[in-house]
Write a protein that holds these residues in place. Sequence first.
Motif, PDB file in Angstrom:
ATOM      1  N   GLY A 106       0.801  -1.216   0.000  1.00 14.01           N
ATOM      2  CA  GLY A 106       0.000   0.000   0.000  1.00 14.01           C
ATOM      3  C   GLY A 106       0.828   1.257   0.000  1.00 14.01           C
ATOM      4  N   LEU A 107       0.148   2.370   0.309  1.00 20.00           N
ATOM      5  CA  LEU A 107       0.738   3.700   0.270  1.00 20.00           C
ATOM      6  C   LEU A 107       0.666   4.368   1.638  1.00 20.00           C
ATOM      7  N   VAL A 108       1.681   5.159   1.942  1.00 15.67           N
ATOM      8  CA  VAL A 108       1.655   6.051   3.095  1.00 15.67           C
ATOM      9  C   VAL A 108       2.038   7.425   2.576  1.00 15.67           C
ATOM     10  N   TYR A 109       1.136   8.400   2.773  1.00 19.76           N
ATOM     11  CA  TYR A 109       1.340   9.761   2.282  1.00 19.76           C
ATOM     12  C   TYR A 109       1.783  10.644   3.437  1.00 19.76           C
ATOM     13  N   VAL A 110       2.887  11.364   3.253  1.00 19.95           N
ATOM     14  CA  VAL A 110       3.458  12.207   4.303  1.00 19.95           C
ATOM     15  C   VAL A 110       3.518  13.635   3.779  1.00 19.95           C
ATOM     16  N   SER A 111       2.763  14.543   4.420  1.00 20.19           N
ATOM     17  CA  SER A 111       2.703  15.916   3.925  1.00 20.19           C
ATOM     18  C   SER A 111       3.373  16.939   4.832  1.00 20.19           C
ATOM     19  N   ASN A 112       3.900  16.478   5.996  1.00 17.54           N
ATOM     20  CA  ASN A 112       4.569  17.430   6.884  1.00 17.54           C
ATOM     21  C   ASN A 112       5.532  16.696   7.813  1.00 17.54           C
ATOM     22  N   ALA A 113       6.340  17.465   8.545  1.00 18.39           N
ATOM     23  CA  ALA A 113       7.377  16.903   9.402  1.00 18.39           C
ATOM     24  C   ALA A 113       6.796  16.073  10.546  1.00 18.39           C
ATOM     25  N   GLU A 114       5.633  16.471  11.063  1.00 16.17           N
ATOM     26  CA  GLU A 114       5.008  15.721  12.147  1.00 16.17           C
ATOM     27  C   GLU A 114       4.620  14.316  11.682  1.00 16.17           C
ATOM     28  N   GLU A 115       4.032  14.224  10.494  1.00 18.27           N
ATOM     29  CA  GLU A 115       3.674  12.911   9.945  1.00 18.27           C
ATOM     30  C   GLU A 115       4.930  12.082   9.689  1.00 18.27           C
ATOM     31  N   LEU A 116       6.008  12.724   9.271  1.00 17.88           N
ATOM     32  CA  LEU A 116       7.274  12.017   9.040  1.00 17.88           C
ATOM     33  C   LEU A 116       7.784  11.405  10.341  1.00 17.88           C
ATOM     34  N   SER A 117       7.659  12.118  11.447  1.00 14.96           N
ATOM     35  CA  SER A 117       8.103  11.598  12.740  1.00 14.96           C
ATOM     36  C   SER A 117       7.331  10.344  13.137  1.00 14.96           C
ATOM     37  N   GLN A 118       6.086  10.234  12.715  1.00 14.53           N
ATOM     38  CA  GLN A 118       5.263   9.061  13.030  1.00 14.53           C
ATOM     39  C   GLN A 118       5.821   7.791  12.388  1.00 14.53           C
ATOM     40  N   LEU A 119       6.585   7.934  11.300  1.00 12.69           N
ATOM     41  CA  LEU A 119       7.143   6.752  10.631  1.00 12.69           C
ATOM     42  C   LEU A 119       8.116   5.995  11.521  1.00 12.69           C
ATOM     43  N   SER A 120       8.738   6.673  12.460  1.00 11.54           N
ATOM     44  CA  SER A 120       9.676   5.988  13.353  1.00 11.54           C
ATOM     45  C   SER A 120       8.960   4.991  14.255  1.00 11.54           C
ATOM     46  N   LYS A 121       7.642   5.071  14.338  1.00  6.89           N
ATOM     47  CA  LYS A 121       6.868   4.169  15.190  1.00  6.89           C
ATOM     48  C   LYS A 121       6.398   2.911  14.460  1.00  6.89           C
ATOM     49  N   HIS A 142       5.951  16.538  -1.110  1.00  7.20           N
ATOM     50  CA  HIS A 142       5.454  15.631  -0.086  1.00  7.20           C
ATOM     51  C   HIS A 142       6.109  14.278  -0.335  1.00  7.20           C
ATOM     52  N   LEU A 143       6.002  13.380   0.625  1.00  8.39           N
ATOM     53  CA  LEU A 143       6.602  12.054   0.487  1.00  8.39           C
ATOM     54  C   LEU A 143       5.521  10.993   0.348  1.00  8.39           C
ATOM     55  N   LEU A 144       5.856   9.986  -0.416  1.00  7.20           N
ATOM     56  CA  LEU A 144       4.974   8.846  -0.597  1.00  7.20           C
ATOM     57  C   LEU A 144       5.796   7.586  -0.401  1.00  7.20           C
ATOM     58  N   LEU A 145       5.388   6.740   0.545  1.00  3.81           N
ATOM     59  CA  LEU A 145       6.002   5.432   0.717  1.00  3.81           C
ATOM     60  C   LEU A 145       5.130   4.434  -0.018  1.00  3.81           C
ATOM     61  N   VAL A 146       5.740   3.681  -0.907  1.00  3.61           N
ATOM     62  CA  VAL A 146       5.036   2.636  -1.646  1.00  3.61           C
ATOM     63  C   VAL A 146       5.597   1.318  -1.138  1.00  3.61           C
ATOM     64  N   GLY A 147       4.762   0.540  -0.455  1.00  5.02           N
ATOM     65  CA  GLY A 147       5.232  -0.688   0.163  1.00  5.02           C
ATOM     66  C   GLY A 147       4.764  -1.936  -0.561  1.00  5.02           C
ATOM     67  N   LEU A 148       5.647  -2.936  -0.595  1.00  2.00           N
ATOM     68  CA  LEU A 148       5.310  -4.237  -1.195  1.00  2.00           C
ATOM     69  C   LEU A 148       4.656  -5.176  -0.203  1.00  2.00           C
TER      70      LEU A 148
END
Length: 161
Positions: free
Chosen positions: A48-63, A83-89
């Motif tokens: 799936g996808l994870v959409y990151v539009s700000n620094a706070e959302e980016l910090s959540q990725l560490s969890k 913005h960032l998009l994580l595309v996961g397999l």
Amino acid sequence: MRFMHMTALILIVASVAGCAVNRSATAEGAPLARQVTESDHCGLAAPGLVYVSNAEELSQLSKLPSGKLALKQLREIDFEREHLLLVGLGQKNTGGYGLTLQSSEIVDDVLELIVKVRRPAADAMVTQALTTPCAVIAISPEEWEQLQVSGEGLGRFSRQR
């Protein structure tokens, strides 16, 4: 002569209209999308996808569980411009899997990203460990209303703005 002028005018209008519908760069000439990095261990257990539009959302990725995504490079992103998009397999039973951005284009307000899925060859020596491979893609946050990501072996994922 008048017919030639009208024909030329129609062709010019059609060309301009076509450019307005399909775009492969921002108005400033920057790419719509660029691959920032990839990882074998993002922590995304399902495709799936994870959409990151700000620094706070980016910090959540560490969890993310068992995620080993290096966030230092991602913190350098200017979220005003990209913005960032994580595309996961999703979870895989071995190493050797990955994703690479192949192309990006806006078609009728849809940002279409095509990714290439890398799989290990049947006779390849790979690590026998659970992996959660992903690609991290920086995308333009403007000029689109819907995002679609697809690739052979990935399926199709979409997200509304």
